[in-house]
Scaffold this motif. Sequence first.
Motif, PDB file in Angstrom:
ATOM      1  N   GLY A   1       1.289  -7.386  -6.340  1.00  0.00           N
ATOM      2  CA  GLY A   1       2.496  -7.549  -5.528  1.00  0.00           C
ATOM      3  C   GLY A   1       2.472  -7.944  -4.191  1.00  0.00           C
TER       4      GLY A   1
ATOM      5  N   HIS B   1       1.360   1.974  -7.972  1.00  0.00           N
ATOM      6  CA  HIS B   1       1.499   0.625  -8.543  1.00  0.00           C
ATOM      7  C   HIS B   1       2.715   0.580  -9.697  1.00  0.00           C
ATOM      8  CE1 HIS B   1      -2.390   0.097  -6.827  1.00  0.00           C
ATOM      9  NE2 HIS B   1      -2.978   0.870  -7.437  1.00  0.00           N
ATOM     10  N   TYR B   2       2.990  -0.617  -9.764  1.00  0.00           N
ATOM     11  CA  TYR B   2       4.470  -0.509 -10.661  1.00  0.00           C
ATOM     12  C   TYR B   2       4.117  -0.915 -12.081  1.00  0.00           C
ATOM     13  CZ  TYR B   2       7.146  -0.347  -6.289  1.00  0.00           C
ATOM     14  OH  TYR B   2       7.767   0.195  -5.273  1.00  0.00           O
TER      15      TYR B   2
ATOM     16  N   GLY C   1       5.917  -5.131 -13.688  1.00  0.00           N
ATOM     17  CA  GLY C   1       5.553  -6.343 -13.426  1.00  0.00           C
ATOM     18  C   GLY C   1       5.585  -7.618 -14.477  1.00  0.00           C
TER      19      GLY C   1
ATOM     20  N   GLY D   1       2.755 -11.432  -8.986  1.00  0.00           N
ATOM     21  CA  GLY D   1       3.690 -10.630  -9.800  1.00  0.00           C
ATOM     22  C   GLY D   1       5.006 -10.371  -9.210  1.00  0.00           C
TER      23      GLY D   1
ATOM     24  N   ARG E   1       8.226  -7.455  -9.184  1.00  0.00           N
ATOM     25  CA  ARG E   1       8.662  -6.051 -10.212  1.00  0.00           C
ATOM     26  C   ARG E   1      10.047  -6.407 -10.576  1.00  0.00           C
ATOM     27  NH1 ARG E   1      10.465  -0.308  -7.914  1.00  0.00           N
ATOM     28  NH2 ARG E   1      10.686   0.574 -10.058  1.00  0.00           N
TER      29      ARG E   1
ATOM     30  N   LEU F   1       1.468  -3.840 -11.741  1.00  0.00           N
ATOM     31  CA  LEU F   1       1.575  -4.410 -10.757  1.00  0.00           C
ATOM     32  C   LEU F   1       1.216  -3.920  -9.649  1.00  0.00           C
ATOM     33  CD1 LEU F   1       2.754  -7.243  -9.061  1.00  0.00           C
ATOM     34  CD2 LEU F   1       4.775  -5.754  -8.935  1.00  0.00           C
TER      35      LEU F   1
ATOM     36  N   ARG G   1       0.438  -2.370  -5.716  1.00  0.00           N
ATOM     37  CA  ARG G   1       1.128  -2.280  -4.589  1.00  0.00           C
ATOM     38  C   ARG G   1       0.605  -1.873  -3.744  1.00  0.00           C
ATOM     39  NH1 ARG G   1       5.212  -5.714  -5.217  1.00  0.00           N
ATOM     40  NH2 ARG G   1       7.308  -5.129  -4.295  1.00  0.00           N
TER      41      ARG G   1
END
Length: 551
Positions: free
Chosen positions: A251, A279-280, A283, A295, A297, A480, A482
């Motif tokens: 990200g 972290h997501y 993604g 990526g 989100r 993803l 971050r």
Amino acid sequence: MAYDADVIVIGAGLSGLVATAELVDAGRKVILLDQEPEQSLGGQAHWSFGGLFFVDSPEQRRMRIKDSRELAYQDWLGTAGFDRDEDRWPRKWAEAYVDFAAGEKRSWLHAQGMRFFPVVGWAERGGYDATGHGNSVPRFHITWGTGPGVVAPFERRVREGVARGLVQLRFRHRVTGLTGSAGALDTVSGEVLEASDAERGTASSREVAGAFEFRAQAVIVTSGGIGGNHDLVRAQWPERLGTPPAKMLSGVPAHVDGLMLGIAERAGASHINGDRMWHYTEGIENWNPIWAKHGIRILPGPSSLWLDARGKRLPVPLFPGFDTLGTLEHIMKSGHDYTWFVLDQKIIGKEFALSGSEQNPDLTGKSVRDVIGRARADVPGPVKAFMDNGVDFVVENDLSALVRGMNALTKEALIDEAELRREITARDREIKNPFTKDLQVTAIRGARKYLGDKLIRTAAPHRILDPKAGPLIAVRLNILTRKSLGGLETDLSSRVLGDDGEPLAGLYAAGEAAGFGGGGVHGYRSLEGTFLGGCIFSGRAAGRAAARAVA
């Protein structure tokens, strides 16, 4: 040896710009260093959606949201879950930040020219009890102009400092050493990288063209976190979140490498809570990438069915937009590192937003006409581009074809059509009444009681298999990277502490490098809208404290 400046700031992202702007206001001379070219001024903040956490704002009151400092602090503590001795300063920073968000934050930013989208978003809704994780009310305020709109007032103040002869901008300067003399850390050394015309966010050369050494009375570390360094992310991955994913999207650009944190540690700084990270789980691969493994989100509304790799619904309350890290923990213990959204065009048209300034040209470009056009469109343009071009999207008119496409995409026949049909049909039966035992349907109906969600973020409850709502859509969701939630331990003046808990003379830190304050103001989880705000708040504290110290 004479000083080259009053203060050296390492990192020209948002927190570095804020700190430098505050130093300029105090009349101090600053050298601002960054390893990237000038095109990347503003760092990660430039790419952000521009979300800011305010408490009891005018925007909230106009949307009939009743918020308070007490409610926000309750939410923060329930979300952070502070439980370590190292959380002494993060707790203090949390209380100070909530006071800021409920106090002068909005008026101070507004006075510098920042404006905010009138509809307040509701991120990280939690879904537990009143003292648990999540925002009890919507608090996510989108900046008019998104990330560039957040960066602009501080960049302007820094460039005014350049014009006044107070600021030297030294790009392509990569710090490799931090040393001291006379009991204080006052010397920054490193490599001058060759000039680069790389566009913002893209990879720049690491060829070394020279060396540098600067001295100042104070040094502020604002170098960001580790999200672009997947090796470091995996090395610090906590056991509580399961096995690190084999595949991760980024990200943030690759230059968010975390290397300055190690340099500060070697100089004596205390680096705490390194295993706390954000972290997501939603993604998707950018079909038009800017950096490697780029990526994006999805910022989802609450209606998509969230399925694991085998097509089973995620457990309550792991619905879209409710608990990011709770969902990440569940996914990483499932044996697969991806999940699925299954939805229809009616849902995607109203509920999908994409994070990032470049994915929101209407808000970034401050175009009222285009924002209104987005609301009227069946599917917003950037989302439609992913439907047409994104490798993670499967779009079909019937469920049989959708399942074939999902299994073809992963090259694993894990989704059983009969089981998925049973799951969706059971959910669709729960739509017939205004009451239900399905807690996700209850959450959808609850969301629509908030005017902002009803207007632009939550589709009216309907059957996903209704042909009139189609076509059907499946989206493969990847992890993803971050944010780092831990960082250099700091007191409320942003002074970096050593392992003995005492300040290291001359050294300050702010932004993600400091865990957004204290070495981890968020604890284990974030309430969203608090990363940019944490950069601003801690950068301001560092700049003001350093200005006083070198007077």
